[in-house]
Design a protein around this motif. Sequence first.
Motif, PDB file in Angstrom:
ATOM      1  N   LEU A   9      72.508  79.214  86.204  1.00  0.00           N
ATOM      2  CA  LEU A   9      72.945  78.947  87.579  1.00  0.00           C
ATOM      3  C   LEU A   9      73.200  77.460  87.833  1.00  0.00           C
ATOM      4  CD1 LEU A   9      70.655  81.379  89.630  1.00  0.00           C
ATOM      5  CD2 LEU A   9      73.005  81.744  88.830  1.00  0.00           C
ATOM      6  N   GLY A  10      73.846  76.792  86.887  1.00  0.00           N
ATOM      7  CA  GLY A  10      74.308  75.437  87.126  1.00  0.00           C
ATOM      8  C   GLY A  10      73.383  74.320  86.691  1.00  0.00           C
ATOM      9  N   ALA A  11      72.225  74.638  86.138  1.00  0.00           N
ATOM     10  CA  ALA A  11      71.292  73.578  85.738  1.00  0.00           C
ATOM     11  C   ALA A  11      70.618  73.943  84.422  1.00  0.00           C
ATOM     12  CB  ALA A  11      70.246  73.334  86.821  1.00  0.00           C
ATOM     13  N   ASN A  12      70.103  72.925  83.762  1.00  0.00           N
ATOM     14  CA  ASN A  12      69.334  73.098  82.542  1.00  0.00           C
ATOM     15  C   ASN A  12      67.859  72.930  82.891  1.00  0.00           C
ATOM     16  OD1 ASN A  12      68.674  73.359  79.808  1.00  0.00           O
ATOM     17  ND2 ASN A  12      68.815  71.142  79.463  1.00  0.00           N
ATOM     18  N   PHE A  13      67.122  74.028  82.844  1.00  0.00           N
ATOM     19  CA  PHE A  13      65.714  74.028  83.203  1.00  0.00           C
ATOM     20  C   PHE A  13      64.867  73.984  81.931  1.00  0.00           C
ATOM     21  CE2 PHE A  13      68.023  76.452  86.430  1.00  0.00           C
ATOM     22  CZ  PHE A  13      67.686  75.758  87.574  1.00  0.00           C
ATOM     23  N   GLY A  14      63.712  73.310  82.006  1.00  0.00           N
ATOM     24  CA  GLY A  14      62.884  73.250  80.817  1.00  0.00           C
ATOM     25  C   GLY A  14      61.516  72.673  81.074  1.00  0.00           C
ATOM     26  N   ALA A  15      60.743  72.561  79.993  1.00  0.00           N
ATOM     27  CA  ALA A  15      59.369  72.062  80.059  1.00  0.00           C
ATOM     28  C   ALA A  15      59.176  71.010  78.976  1.00  0.00           C
ATOM     29  CB  ALA A  15      58.374  73.206  79.873  1.00  0.00           C
ATOM     30  N   TYR A  16      58.087  70.225  79.120  1.00  0.00           N
ATOM     31  CA  TYR A  16      57.798  69.123  78.206  1.00  0.00           C
ATOM     32  C   TYR A  16      56.555  69.422  77.364  1.00  0.00           C
ATOM     33  CZ  TYR A  16      61.133  66.169  80.750  1.00  0.00           C
ATOM     34  OH  TYR A  16      62.276  65.636  81.307  1.00  0.00           O
ATOM     35  N   ASN A  17      56.407  68.619  76.326  1.00  0.00           N
ATOM     36  CA  ASN A  17      55.250  68.699  75.440  1.00  0.00           C
ATOM     37  C   ASN A  17      54.011  68.117  76.109  1.00  0.00           C
ATOM     38  OD1 ASN A  17      56.669  66.070  75.132  1.00  0.00           O
ATOM     39  ND2 ASN A  17      54.884  65.600  73.901  1.00  0.00           N
ATOM     40  N   PRO A  18      52.816  68.378  75.585  1.00  0.00           N
ATOM     41  CA  PRO A  18      51.605  67.763  76.142  1.00  0.00           C
ATOM     42  C   PRO A  18      51.638  66.241  75.995  1.00  0.00           C
ATOM     43  CG  PRO A  18      51.036  69.637  74.776  1.00  0.00           C
ATOM     44  CD  PRO A  18      52.488  69.369  74.549  1.00  0.00           C
ATOM     45  N   PRO A  19      50.995  65.520  76.914  1.00  0.00           N
ATOM     46  CA  PRO A  19      50.933  64.059  76.829  1.00  0.00           C
ATOM     47  C   PRO A  19      49.889  63.625  75.796  1.00  0.00           C
ATOM     48  CG  PRO A  19      49.677  64.808  78.698  1.00  0.00           C
ATOM     49  CD  PRO A  19      50.301  66.033  78.097  1.00  0.00           C
ATOM     50  N   ARG A  20      49.557  62.338  75.817  1.00  0.00           N
ATOM     51  CA  ARG A  20      48.527  61.809  74.923  1.00  0.00           C
ATOM     52  C   ARG A  20      47.181  62.459  75.250  1.00  0.00           C
ATOM     53  NH1 ARG A  20      48.468  56.930  76.671  1.00  0.00           N
ATOM     54  NH2 ARG A  20      49.962  56.055  75.187  1.00  0.00           N
ATOM     55  N   TRP A  61      39.272  61.202  67.793  1.00  0.00           N
ATOM     56  CA  TRP A  61      40.604  61.671  67.450  1.00  0.00           C
ATOM     57  C   TRP A  61      41.555  61.489  68.622  1.00  0.00           C
ATOM     58  CZ3 TRP A  61      42.151  65.289  70.888  1.00  0.00           C
ATOM     59  CH2 TRP A  61      41.149  66.007  71.554  1.00  0.00           C
ATOM     60  N   GLY A  62      42.807  61.435  68.296  1.00  0.00           N
ATOM     61  CA  GLY A  62      43.843  61.361  69.317  1.00  0.00           C
ATOM     62  C   GLY A  62      45.106  62.043  68.835  1.00  0.00           C
ATOM     63  N   LYS A  63      45.794  62.704  69.750  1.00  0.00           N
ATOM     64  CA  LYS A  63      47.064  63.358  69.442  1.00  0.00           C
ATOM     65  C   LYS A  63      48.146  62.804  70.354  1.00  0.00           C
ATOM     66  CE  LYS A  63      45.585  67.631  67.266  1.00  0.00           C
ATOM     67  NZ  LYS A  63      45.933  69.044  67.042  1.00  0.00           N
ATOM     68  N   ASN A  64      49.338  62.671  69.790  1.00  0.00           N
ATOM     69  CA  ASN A  64      50.461  62.069  70.505  1.00  0.00           C
ATOM     70  C   ASN A  64      50.058  60.705  71.053  1.00  0.00           C
ATOM     71  OD1 ASN A  64      52.953  61.650  71.671  1.00  0.00           O
ATOM     72  ND2 ASN A  64      52.600  63.051  73.389  1.00  0.00           N
ATOM     73  N   LEU A  65      49.578  59.848  70.169  1.00  0.00           N
ATOM     74  CA  LEU A  65      49.029  58.555  70.580  1.00  0.00           C
ATOM     75  C   LEU A  65      50.071  57.654  71.233  1.00  0.00           C
ATOM     76  CD1 LEU A  65      46.719  57.822  67.523  1.00  0.00           C
ATOM     77  CD2 LEU A  65      46.029  58.502  69.828  1.00  0.00           C
ATOM     78  N   THR A  66      51.343  57.808  70.885  1.00  0.00           N
ATOM     79  CA  THR A  66      52.399  56.988  71.492  1.00  0.00           C
ATOM     80  C   THR A  66      52.932  57.597  72.779  1.00  0.00           C
ATOM     81  OG1 THR A  66      54.086  58.080  70.147  1.00  0.00           O
ATOM     82  CG2 THR A  66      53.079  56.076  69.251  1.00  0.00           C
ATOM     83  N   ASN A  67      52.359  58.720  73.200  1.00  0.00           N
ATOM     84  CA  ASN A  67      52.766  59.410  74.429  1.00  0.00           C
ATOM     85  C   ASN A  67      54.250  59.766  74.413  1.00  0.00           C
ATOM     86  OD1 ASN A  67      51.746  60.588  76.756  1.00  0.00           O
ATOM     87  ND2 ASN A  67      52.300  58.855  78.055  1.00  0.00           N
ATOM     88  N   GLU A  68      54.697  60.293  73.280  1.00  0.00           N
ATOM     89  CA  GLU A  68      56.087  60.716  73.123  1.00  0.00           C
ATOM     90  C   GLU A  68      56.398  61.855  74.083  1.00  0.00           C
ATOM     91  OE1 GLU A  68      59.786  60.825  70.560  1.00  0.00           O
ATOM     92  OE2 GLU A  68      58.300  59.359  71.208  1.00  0.00           O
TER      93      GLU A  68
END
Length: 716
Positions: A695-706, A678-685
Amino acid sequence: MRAISRRALACGTSAMIMLSTGAAMGQGAAPPGDLEEIIVTAQRRSERLQDVPVTVTAFSAEEIEQARLRQIDDIASRTPGLNFDAFPASQPRITIRGIGSSDRGAAGDPSSAVFLDEVYLGRPAAVAFDAFDVSRIEVLKGPQGTLYGRNVVGGAVNVVTNRPQLDRTEGGVELTAGNYERLEAAGVVNVPLVDGKWAARASGAWRTHDGYVRNTFTGGRVEDQDTRSGRLHLYGEPSEAVRLLLTVDGTRDRATGPAQHVLDLDPTDPMSALWTVDRNRKYTAGSEEGYQDRDTWGVRGQLDWDLPFATVTYLGAWRDLDYHAAYDFDGGNSSTNPVGISGGNDEASSFSSHELRLGALPESRIQWVAGLYNFNSDTDRVDSLVIDMGRPATEIYNQAAKLNSYAAFGDVTVPLDDRFSVIAGLRYSRDEKEYTVSNTAGTAVLRGSERFAVSVSDTYNAWTWRAGGQYKLDRDHQFYGMVSRGFKSGGFQDTPGSAAEAADGFEPEYATQYELGQKGSFLDGRVVWNNTIYLMKYTDLQTRRTLPNLSIVTENAGKATIKGYETYLSWRLFAGARMTATYGYTDATFDRFEPEPGEDYAGNRLSRTPKHKIVLSPSYETGFADGSSLLFAADYRYESMIFDDNANDGPERRPATHFVDGRIVYTAASGQWTASLWGKNLTNEVTRTFQAVFLGANFGAYNPPRTYGATLGWRF
């Protein structure tokens, strides 16, 4: 898009008429199709999914296992109208048809909720379970309450575990290995006891993987997993009329992270000059790796007693939550950023529920249920925020909340003839809240010098209801219409900037949904096609906002209108081949919302709600001469752009996303052995799973990789 939606609905109606005609003409000419039938309890009774006159997205045990649906975010990714967001991931925020809540304070409630075996998980961090040995997962969309114990305004996710079997010994083991040093093991065993009148079922899972992101400052990795969960059922039928189920379950979760980044700069804020954009998902440079630790467990008891005219059911539960999280918010350290932002949450909660209901017997012509419900919670929570500009400035908020909720509810379905039934339900809710909040600790420089300790209380009452009708053409085709009203009680501020803000709570929110639906099985059962259109009027919705003094408050935002269309299609194209397609269109906009004088958000889209969501799941299974089989399956998911802020004009937006998962499953002729790749996020989106301007910036996090791996399963 409105024109496109009208044309799509018109074409869909015409196609349904043609398919219905073809199905009627072909009845008896061919054997039934082999699409599986899912039994759900969305109306507190066992029914075929195709017979239920409400919009339900249901996942069977087979689909949950093969597609590796393990947590609530896996369910959200495959369900139109359901969205998942979390910061940190151990405190999920669930949105159904545009209705969700960002309030995690001790005196707040979720707008869309999760139930584990009908037990309400009353705190965001308590939504921790493993979907191993699960019978099905149901997503109910729109206001709930005339059937379910705890009233929710947006919708509900109901996880139903497998119950013990009295007549057989069975079990199984599942082992998984994958990239990022993923190792998983899960097992279940079912054992009959005491002359076939009692049985026990035990299941457990252990899941670990290394962190997806490397911290270049500490040298470690973040966003890892170490989760252990277990469940024990004891079920008995001491007589033909009495059934008893006792359950204990628990989850222990340990993780680091999340990995934060500076995603964008806010040009309207002069402090934006302090930050450097960092969008490399693979790395973070936080001054600490952080932690996300939670321990939650509970006990549940259910007694069903069949009387000559009805079934009496008592359902009681008690749950405990111990939660601790600390994180680096800006993703940098003293060598990269002149300002450091960090924070954390500590929470101890216990909650209990009692439900007593009386329901019609399965063979009754008129189906009805009536009941009493009580939910109690006791939560102590500490929220902390640290801003370091060479000299740390700290704010610490201590919160203590008690909730006593009471309700009486009833629902009835009355068939007027063989085809047409009327449906009505009514509920009265009363929520009593006591709350204390203080910021007597800290350096008193972030939100002014005022220190306070405020105690407040309030009571919220509401009548909610549903009414509608169901028309069945035959066993395979129905149309229905439903109007339902939901309510979520008010509450109090978790991080106010002053005593006045602390004493100023927010009012309840309400939603009234108008829904028309169709469900049909065509071409001798080879095609299932369901369609729903809905209109929702949402008033006094509770929204979060950052004030100029940096305090974050929840307030009522006026009115919003949510319009949508959802469709589900499952088609056996030919022997072994199947295509499942779902699409959701959600138009959720404010009618009235003026957060500040001179600011008008009317016409803006509600946050965290994509207009379009598509899931395509083709599969093909081929058999071999020895009786074994090989399944090839894939899932494609598309979500259109999302605003993460109700202002709709800043950098807090997520571009459209495309995700692809896949799996190959071999099943031995005996059915006992399975092996899958099995594989998830196969295109590494790459997409943003959380973001906020501060305080002047947009902070955030990303989704899991492939991610990918292999799973071996054995059943006996």
